[in-house]
Design an enzyme around this catalytic site. Sequence first.
Site, PDB file in Angstrom:
ATOM      1  N   GLU B  50      45.569  47.989  44.475  1.00  0.00           N
ATOM      2  CA  GLU B  50      44.170  47.875  44.061  1.00  0.00           C
ATOM      3  C   GLU B  50      43.450  47.072  45.127  1.00  0.00           C
ATOM      4  OE1 GLU B  50      44.660  47.615  39.236  1.00  0.00           O
ATOM      5  OE2 GLU B  50      43.527  46.069  40.267  1.00  0.00           O
ATOM      6  N   ASP B  61      35.529  37.943  36.677  1.00  0.00           N
ATOM      7  CA  ASP B  61      36.593  37.299  37.437  1.00  0.00           C
ATOM      8  C   ASP B  61      36.564  35.789  37.348  1.00  0.00           C
ATOM      9  OD1 ASP B  61      38.163  39.407  38.756  1.00  0.00           O
ATOM     10  OD2 ASP B  61      36.201  40.005  39.524  1.00  0.00           O
ATOM     11  N   TYR B 176      44.309  50.728  32.096  1.00  0.00           N
ATOM     12  CA  TYR B 176      44.508  49.337  32.511  1.00  0.00           C
ATOM     13  C   TYR B 176      44.327  48.490  31.261  1.00  0.00           C
ATOM     14  CZ  TYR B 176      43.921  45.213  35.595  1.00  0.00           C
ATOM     15  OH  TYR B 176      44.050  44.009  36.237  1.00  0.00           O
TER      16      TYR B 176
END
Lengths: 410, 279
Positions: B50, B61, B176
């Site tokens: 990735e 994040d 995911y």
Amino acid sequence: MSTATDTPPQNTYRSGPDEQGHFGLFGGRFVAETLMPLILELEQAYADAQADPSFQAELDALLAHYAGRPSPLYFAERLTEHLGGAKIYFKRDELNHTGSHKINNCLGQIQLARRMGRTRIIAETGAGQHGVAVATVAARFGLPCVIYMGATDIERQRPNVFRMKLLGAEVKAVTSGSGTLKDAMNDALRDWVANVHDTFYIIGTVAGPHPYPAMVRDFQSVIGKETRAQMMEREGRLPDTLVACIGGGSNAMGLFHNFLDDPSVSIYGVEAGGHGIDVDNGHAASMTGGKPGVLHGNRTYLLQDDDGQILEGHSISAGLDYPGVGPEHSWLKDSGRVTYVSVTDKEALVAFQLCTKLEGIIPALEPSHALAHVMKLAPTLPSDNLLVMNMCGRGDKDIFAVAEHLHMEM
Amino acid sequence: MMTRIDKKFTELKRQGRAGLVTFITAGDPDYDTSLAILKGLPDAGADIIEIGMPFSDPMADGPAIQASSLRALKAGQTMKKTLSMVREFRVKDDTTPIVLMGYYNPIYVYPVDRFVADAVEAGTDGLIVVDLPPEEDEELRPAAIAAGMNVIRLATPTTDAKRLPAVLSNTSGFVYYVSIAGITGTAAPDIHSVEAHVGWIKGNTSLPIAVGFGVKTEDQVSAFASVAEGVVVGSALVSALAQSLDGDGKATEATKPELLGLVERLSSVLRHPAETVAV
Ligand SMILES: Cc1ncc(COP(=O)(O)O)c(C=O)c1O
């Protein structure tokens, strides 16, 4: 490519957003999957609250007895005389409890948080006015609250930081990115993602993912509703011109929304021109100097570089220093219903001083921007033109910054 | 059409093991170092790579990936350069799948149709766009799939039965599973809760599942490998990279070997499970 680039021909500007939260191309729900279920839940809870007459009744009581509404519609006689043109009224939202329009929205959202059984409040703040309003309602309802504020803003808005702390809020300094409002919003969203089970995020302006832009607008719309009634009573007709400053755009949407379908009313939104629109990254005028993009859950005009990286922008006013703007404004700009202009730091400072001296009202630096545009516009209008400017905040918080800019000793 | 991702998961199944999915930010701490690391990842044991497309405001994040994104941007990384990294990687490696991961705005302004064309031409196999949920991805997903890429969606601990069908529909490659309700690299995921969620998702899709967001240690890799087809490690790699930099945030001699060394250790857990237990 885009799902809704063209807005169908319409006879109302007040029907947005659509069911997906879009205002034409703008708005939407651009958030990580973790937040999606929460945003859908919030949307449902808000719809239920709107359908429940007791919700509005409780909110009205709080607005009247706690915030001090309605705020006066004041004829600024000396300013009108001085500028020699339109008849200038101030909508005095700076007289609300906590000193700005922000309380209107906070009372609405905290009522919703309580309905939803949330026990912890978070918020972002730039100038600190929204943070103070959130800390205030959190204190009033006995809920713990965490306010994210950029480290840079903490420096330039010290009095508000102290007020929030006195009110029992935890103020978290945000050092990520550039340490201003957009970074505070990032960190508030990160907090929310990590505390989805008990936390309610009170966004302070008409931005963020759907349903926030519409919900905050609705809570702020009390400004325009009152203005209409007050003007009818005073002058027997609608105003001709409305002017408000635009950070994220909540005080402006609050004033404008009620009048969008009255074609006789000219509407102006005033963005922060900082050092000037031509100065690279030297202003915070997302609509007059940016282009469409996606940030903080919605598509809207943004200050960004060619690679889609968000720029910091600059404004003397911490409350206008935001690289985006509420999506409904972006749509109103493209549809041509509202005219968006910008004024510089310098022009705002001149307006700040003029208002203080002529009207005995110390305005916040944010509405000083609106006033700077009024100074340009009013002299071009006839004396029977009824102009309303949203005096959305008082300037106590700004006196230190102003003293510094004017090189005055305090 | 079988993409490199599909082929890889078929191969992993044949080998009877889970794959290691490694995340690095493109251009961190600079283009050349980042490219050298990228080229070394397959030999170090990365099964799928990735590549983070740096963004100024990475909302989902944690501090480690935020910092890495800012380092890359400061060093002059752009979307064009990120795609050119993929292109340079493909010169010598035509099998390791590459997934570009990031936020929508840099793709939107690129703009979308040109981004899809350039990404495919460079050799990209899949896209993960964190802030483009099923409700909004119509403007990217169909074009990307038509061009031959997989579009991978995130399922999270907050994804409930009402939403799961929407998350799984029109998706491909793999799912995911975000192991924590939170941002990357912060809380430690709870294996039992992950196992339960992954099991539930598996009951609703035949796609492979990769688990990530809080995976740091060899033990965690090994634990998640027993419940999913892939284990994603991101913040741990990015933090190791950060620690190898000098005082000015510049790459040192140690940067590449330390990062690839960590990848080797993590991947050996998946390749030689018996040995790890014996140690
Ligand atoms: C007094 C005042 N006016 C305006 C603003 C800008 O926000 P908005 O555009 O949402 O009204 C702020 C924000 O902090 C403020 O404090």
